[in-house]
Enzyme design. Structure first.
Site, mmCIF file in Angstrom:
data_model
loop_
_atom_site.group_PDB
_atom_site.id
_atom_site.type_symbol
_atom_site.label_atom_id
_atom_site.label_comp_id
_atom_site.label_asym_id
_atom_site.label_seq_id
_atom_site.Cartn_x
_atom_site.Cartn_y
_atom_site.Cartn_z
ATOM 1 N N ASN A 1 0.869 -1.172 0.000
ATOM 2 C CA ASN A 1 0.000 0.000 0.000
ATOM 3 C C ASN A 1 0.907 1.223 0.000
ATOM 4 O OD1 ASN A 1 -1.689 2.140 0.511
ATOM 5 N ND2 ASN A 1 -2.506 1.329 2.440
ATOM 6 N N TYR B 1 -7.411 15.542 -9.168
ATOM 7 C CA TYR B 1 -6.488 14.704 -9.936
ATOM 8 C C TYR B 1 -5.388 15.561 -10.556
ATOM 9 C CZ TYR B 1 -4.803 11.674 -13.703
ATOM 10 O OH TYR B 1 -4.017 10.955 -14.563
ATOM 11 N N ALA C 1 -4.272 18.469 -9.620
ATOM 12 C CA ALA C 1 -3.374 18.974 -8.579
ATOM 13 C C ALA C 1 -2.366 17.909 -8.163
ATOM 14 C CB ALA C 1 -4.178 19.447 -7.371
ATOM 15 N N SER C 2 -2.832 16.679 -8.029
ATOM 16 C CA SER C 2 -1.929 15.601 -7.607
ATOM 17 C C SER C 2 -0.853 15.343 -8.652
ATOM 18 C CB SER C 2 -2.725 14.315 -7.327
ATOM 19 O OG SER C 2 -3.245 13.739 -8.521
ATOM 20 N N LYS C 3 -1.216 15.419 -9.932
ATOM 21 C CA LYS C 3 -0.249 15.156 -10.990
ATOM 22 C C LYS C 3 0.676 16.355 -11.224
ATOM 23 C CE LYS C 3 -1.614 10.955 -11.916
ATOM 24 N NZ LYS C 3 -0.760 9.790 -11.581
#
Length: 265
Positions: free
Chosen positions: A66, A160, A162-164
């Site tokens: 995980n 999504y 923002a995360s990338k």
């Protein structure tokens, strides 16, 4: 062109299905030793069996991992290093989509934190775990799978995106820091990839919206791309092979879009 990946030890997150499985198969064909990781151990074992059947000489180690849990990640890396002696290549595939169709003000803090934890912090955890060994051996390749929404903003996909975007910063900064240790760190940024989500969600939604056939919906979507075709898992896998090989020895800190030209137009 000889990529020189035969015998390299490759640690792949999110390996069990879809893009992760395609990337695992590509490295297996090159003769790499694989550590395939994810949360679905049963699916990983199915993948490992299929790799051994198609590439009889391949060495495969399955490992529950995980990536949002630093302790779990370190345990998986220790298992990989115990089994194969080292990790030469890290390919971070594991990730998620997050809330779709929600504006920034409609997205809950929990939804935002969940996808950032998976897509950004998860990659930080794996990179942090493998880098000491790579630095000690003065060799390593890290390939993070990002996305073109991390290169262009997208309404309804703020979390999504923002995360990338964050993953790009993590990759580029680490590339600068690790370069003096002979470690390359890069991003492969897929656009839309033909697969379950595209066929079972994106295409049906376009059919309903446009009142068209499946073939017409696919063509309508492909029209957004310079090459007028949708990417395949294999296209992404080939880009990962390139950036994991010494053929790309002088490339670090870059974003490599695999999107048929969408990010460029």
């Amino acid at each position: 062109m000889e990529l020189g990946l035969d015998g390299k030890v490759v640690f792949i997150t999110g390996a069990a299905k879809g893009m992760g499985a395609a990337i695992s198969r590509a490295f297996a064909r090159e003769g790499s030793a694989l550590v395939v990781t994810g949360r679905d151990v049963a699916a990983l074992e199915i993948l490992a069996d299929s790799l051994r059947a198609s590439c009889p000489k391949v060495r495969v180690l399955t490992c529950s991992c995980n990536i949002t849990d630093p302790a779990d990640v370190h345990g998986a890396v220790r298992k990989a290093e115990s089994g194969f002696g080292r990790i030469d290549v890290l390919v971070n595939v594991a990730g998620g989509t997050g809330p779709v169709g929600k504006t920034a003000w409609e997205t809950s803090a929990a939804e935002f934190e969940e996808i950032v934890s998976l897509n950004l912090t998860g990659c930080f955890n794996t990179m942090r775990a493998v880098l000491p060994g790579m630095i000690e051996r003065r060799y390593g390749k890290i390939v993070n799978v990002g996305g073109t929404f991390g290169m262009r903003g997208r309404a309804g996909r703020m979390s999504y995106s923002a995360s990338k975007w964050g993953l790009r910063g993590l990759t580029k900064s680490t590339a600068i820091e690790a370069g003096r240790h002979n470690i390359n760190v890069n991003i492969v940024a897929p656009g839309m990839v033909d697969g379950d989500r595209f066929r079972n969600k994106v295409v049906p939604e376009a059919m309903a919206r446009l009142g068209c056939t499946e073939e017409e919906a696919i063509a309508h979507h492909a029209a957004d791309y310079a090459l007028r075709r949708i990417s395949l898992d294999e296209d992404v896998a080939n880009a990962c092979l390139f950036l994991a090989s010494d053929v790309s020895r002088q490339i670090s800190g870059v974003d490599l879009p695999v999107d048929g030209g969408w990010a460029a137009v």
